[in-house]
Design a protein around this motif. Structure first.
Motif, mmCIF file in Angstrom:
data_model
loop_
_atom_site.group_PDB
_atom_site.id
_atom_site.type_symbol
_atom_site.label_atom_id
_atom_site.label_comp_id
_atom_site.label_asym_id
_atom_site.label_seq_id
_atom_site.Cartn_x
_atom_site.Cartn_y
_atom_site.Cartn_z
ATOM 1 N N SER A 63 0.826 -1.212 0.000
ATOM 2 C CA SER A 63 0.000 0.000 0.000
ATOM 3 C C SER A 63 0.861 1.263 0.000
ATOM 4 N N MET A 64 1.994 1.223 0.675
ATOM 5 C CA MET A 64 2.858 2.401 0.721
ATOM 6 C C MET A 64 3.557 2.635 -0.619
ATOM 7 N N ILE A 65 3.960 1.553 -1.286
ATOM 8 C CA ILE A 65 4.561 1.680 -2.612
ATOM 9 C C ILE A 65 3.538 2.206 -3.604
ATOM 10 N N ALA A 66 2.313 1.694 -3.514
ATOM 11 C CA ALA A 66 1.246 2.155 -4.404
ATOM 12 C C ALA A 66 0.986 3.651 -4.210
ATOM 13 N N ASP A 67 1.027 4.098 -2.967
ATOM 14 C CA ASP A 67 0.775 5.508 -2.664
ATOM 15 C C ASP A 67 1.803 6.419 -3.327
ATOM 16 N N LEU A 68 3.071 6.009 -3.338
ATOM 17 C CA LEU A 68 4.127 6.858 -3.896
ATOM 18 C C LEU A 68 4.191 6.785 -5.414
ATOM 19 N N THR A 69 3.928 5.599 -5.973
ATOM 20 C CA THR A 69 4.148 5.396 -7.398
ATOM 21 C C THR A 69 2.895 5.533 -8.253
ATOM 22 N N GLY A 70 1.724 5.519 -7.622
ATOM 23 C CA GLY A 70 0.493 5.523 -8.388
ATOM 24 C C GLY A 70 0.131 4.152 -8.927
ATOM 25 N N SER A 227 17.816 -3.286 -1.494
ATOM 26 C CA SER A 227 16.460 -3.784 -1.729
ATOM 27 C C SER A 227 16.038 -3.436 -3.152
ATOM 28 N N GLY A 228 14.979 -4.095 -3.603
ATOM 29 C CA GLY A 228 14.384 -3.785 -4.890
ATOM 30 C C GLY A 228 12.898 -3.539 -4.716
ATOM 31 N N ILE A 229 12.359 -2.635 -5.498
ATOM 32 C CA ILE A 229 10.941 -2.270 -5.387
ATOM 33 C C ILE A 229 10.248 -2.590 -6.696
ATOM 34 N N VAL A 230 9.169 -3.341 -6.607
ATOM 35 C CA VAL A 230 8.347 -3.695 -7.758
ATOM 36 C C VAL A 230 7.013 -2.977 -7.601
ATOM 37 N N ALA A 231 6.603 -2.235 -8.623
ATOM 38 C CA ALA A 231 5.327 -1.511 -8.571
ATOM 39 C C ALA A 231 4.573 -1.744 -9.868
ATOM 40 N N GLY A 232 3.239 -1.876 -9.764
ATOM 41 C CA GLY A 232 2.478 -2.066 -10.991
ATOM 42 C C GLY A 232 1.104 -2.641 -10.770
ATOM 43 N N ARG A 233 0.644 -3.412 -11.759
ATOM 44 C CA ARG A 233 -0.684 -4.005 -11.715
ATOM 45 C C ARG A 233 -0.797 -4.997 -10.563
ATOM 46 N N LYS A 234 -1.945 -4.977 -9.892
ATOM 47 C CA LYS A 234 -2.111 -5.748 -8.666
ATOM 48 C C LYS A 234 -1.844 -7.228 -8.848
ATOM 49 N N LEU A 262 10.745 1.129 3.038
ATOM 50 C CA LEU A 262 9.529 1.921 3.241
ATOM 51 C C LEU A 262 9.851 3.279 3.863
ATOM 52 N N ALA A 263 10.788 3.282 4.811
ATOM 53 C CA ALA A 263 11.180 4.548 5.427
ATOM 54 C C ALA A 263 11.830 5.467 4.390
ATOM 55 N N ALA A 264 12.627 4.880 3.499
ATOM 56 C CA ALA A 264 13.262 5.672 2.445
ATOM 57 C C ALA A 264 12.209 6.230 1.485
ATOM 58 N N LEU A 265 11.206 5.435 1.174
ATOM 59 C CA LEU A 265 10.120 5.903 0.310
ATOM 60 C C LEU A 265 9.370 7.068 0.952
ATOM 61 N N GLN A 266 9.087 6.957 2.242
ATOM 62 C CA GLN A 266 8.400 8.043 2.946
ATOM 63 C C GLN A 266 9.258 9.300 2.975
ATOM 64 N N ALA A 267 10.555 9.116 3.217
ATOM 65 C CA ALA A 267 11.460 10.262 3.247
ATOM 66 C C ALA A 267 11.555 10.925 1.879
ATOM 67 N N TRP A 268 11.460 10.133 0.824
ATOM 68 C CA TRP A 268 11.522 10.668 -0.535
ATOM 69 C C TRP A 268 10.404 11.678 -0.777
ATOM 70 N N LYS A 269 9.229 11.398 -0.206
ATOM 71 C CA LYS A 269 8.082 12.283 -0.413
ATOM 72 C C LYS A 269 8.311 13.665 0.177
ATOM 73 N N SER A 270 9.071 13.747 1.267
ATOM 74 C CA SER A 270 9.274 15.034 1.936
ATOM 75 C C SER A 270 10.691 15.584 1.739
ATOM 76 N N ARG A 271 11.488 14.909 0.929
ATOM 77 C CA ARG A 271 12.868 15.358 0.726
ATOM 78 C C ARG A 271 12.894 16.715 0.027
#
Length: 405
Positions: A63-70, A227-234, A262-271
């Protein structure tokens, strides 16, 4: 120019008897990728002594990856390279648990994965090997310096499971199929597209352009742990996650890797991206000043080739005027005290790059000092310092096999 000041903190590298390198190469795995952001360091430390239900942690990560990447969903794995393997496997098996357990035996499955010839690069290992690890067969499209939509369409068969598109400074940067066209051709024939965007800032654009899965490194520009992040179709993210029951078991990521990412992703939003760019510009200005009026040296600020919002300094070395080759200068910087590792993947053309994105405060001044030292030493040499480039290549190959006695 201000004088450098030493960092007042315990350096674990000294404890481990490791060289205290200064990284002006970029977000390179061989140098430890990046400086992990404080939020991720704190999160990793906090979770290490605790237990969690990993399934719930994966779902929270999604859910957190989806929030950042759309994206519709997301998944954290061991690395972006692991993401390539698992995404290819997911396109082959879907949610068939028996097929997942059989891989890399792909008997009875669609097992062909398309990739442009100009995208078949190495990031420390061949990208096509990451595909083959899933049990897939790699099908090149076009030639290294020329790929067309009709060639992509002609390569699609009833055995095509997926197509991989690589975004990297390593790929051939002309006469390749644009991503939107690549996706349109594949989707018209029911073929999903996986985008390897390991070192990219853009967390939304590749999915918006039609990618079914976009893969990122969690430990490069994001500043998380490895780490690696995969984002896309459910459903495709789910099928990628399910590979943890098969070939993905050896690529698993621990609780610390997930919460750190996840912490890095959250920090990216406010960087403060604008502030970071401004500081990097001051670093580049420092180096331009340090190299000004140096015989045989031409320094120019150049943009990132894949359109990330950052610039680097391209240092051109005229061998005769500088009394040293570009590769010898790079090697002497790396061998000195402290070692300065430049971005030298094109150094045979007479230049290297200085990347400002991974510096600790005031390290730019140390880099400037080291450049001056090595250039001054070269000027004092009675002969041009010019190691045959072929010798350098062979020495680097030999170094790959180096291991403690």
């Amino acid at each position: 120019m201000d004088k450098p000041s030493s960092r007042k903190q315990i350096d674990i590298r000294a404890r481990l008897k490791l060289r205290p390198v200064i990284n002006v190469s970029g977000t390179m795995t061989a140098l430890g990728a990046s400086i992990v952001v404080p939020d991720a360091v704190e999160a990793v430390s906090a979770i290490l002594g605790e237990f969690v239900e990993m399934g719930d942690l994966y779902r929270r990560a999604s859910s957190m990856i989806a929030d950042l990447t759309g994206a519709e969903a997301g998944f954290v794995t061991a690395s972006c390279s692991a993401g390539i393997t698992l995404a290819a496997a997911a396109c082959m098996t879907g949610s068939d648990l028996a097929a997942i357990e059989r891989l890399p035996d792909a008997t009875g499955l669609k097992d062909e994965v398309l990739i442009q010839s100009g995208h078949m690069v190495s990031y420390g290992a061949p990208v096509e090997q990451a595909i083959r690890l899933a049990g897939a067969k790699v099908v090149p499209v076009g030639q290294a310096t020329s790929a067309h939509a009709y060639q992509l369409a002609g390569a699609i068969t009833e055995r095509t499971a997926a197509a991989v598109y690589v975004v990297s400074h390593h790929v051939v940067d002309y006469a390749q199929i644009p991503l939107k066209i690549f996706c349109d051709v594949c989707h018209a024939r029911g073929v999903p597209v996986i985008v390897d965007a390991a070192s990219e800032y853009d967390m939304t654009g590749f999915l918006a352009d039609g990618a079914d899965l976009a893969l990122y490194s969690g430990h490069k520009f994001l500043g998380g742990p490895t780490s690696g992040i995969v984002a896309g179709r459910k459903e495709m993210v789910r099928d990628t996650y399910l590979q943890n029951r098969g070939i993905g078991r050896g690529m698993k990521v621990g609780k610390e890797g997930i919460v750190g990412a996840l912490a890095a992703l959250q920090a990216w939003k406010s960087r403060d991206h604008a502030g970071i760019r401004a500081r990097e510009r001051l670093v580049l200005d420092c180096w331009v000043e340090a190299l000004a009026d140096r015989p045989g040296i031409t320094a120019a600020v150049v943009p990132d080739p894949t359109h990330n919002p950052l610039d680097r300094l391209k240092v051109n070395v005229d061998t005769e005027a500088a009394n040293i080759t570009a590769w010898d200068l790079a090697d002497r910087l790396a061998a000195g005290d402290p070692p300065v590792i430049v971005r030298d993947h094109e150094v045979e053309h007479g230049y290297f790059f200085l990347d400002p994105c991974n510096l600790h405060p005031n390290e730019e001044f140390i880099v400037a000092k080291r450049l001056a030292e090595e250039l001054d030493q070269a000027r004092k040499s009675n002969t041009v310092i010019a190691t045959p480039f072929e010798d350098r290549l062979l020495a680097r190959e030999a170094a790959i096999l180096k291991w403690p006695d």
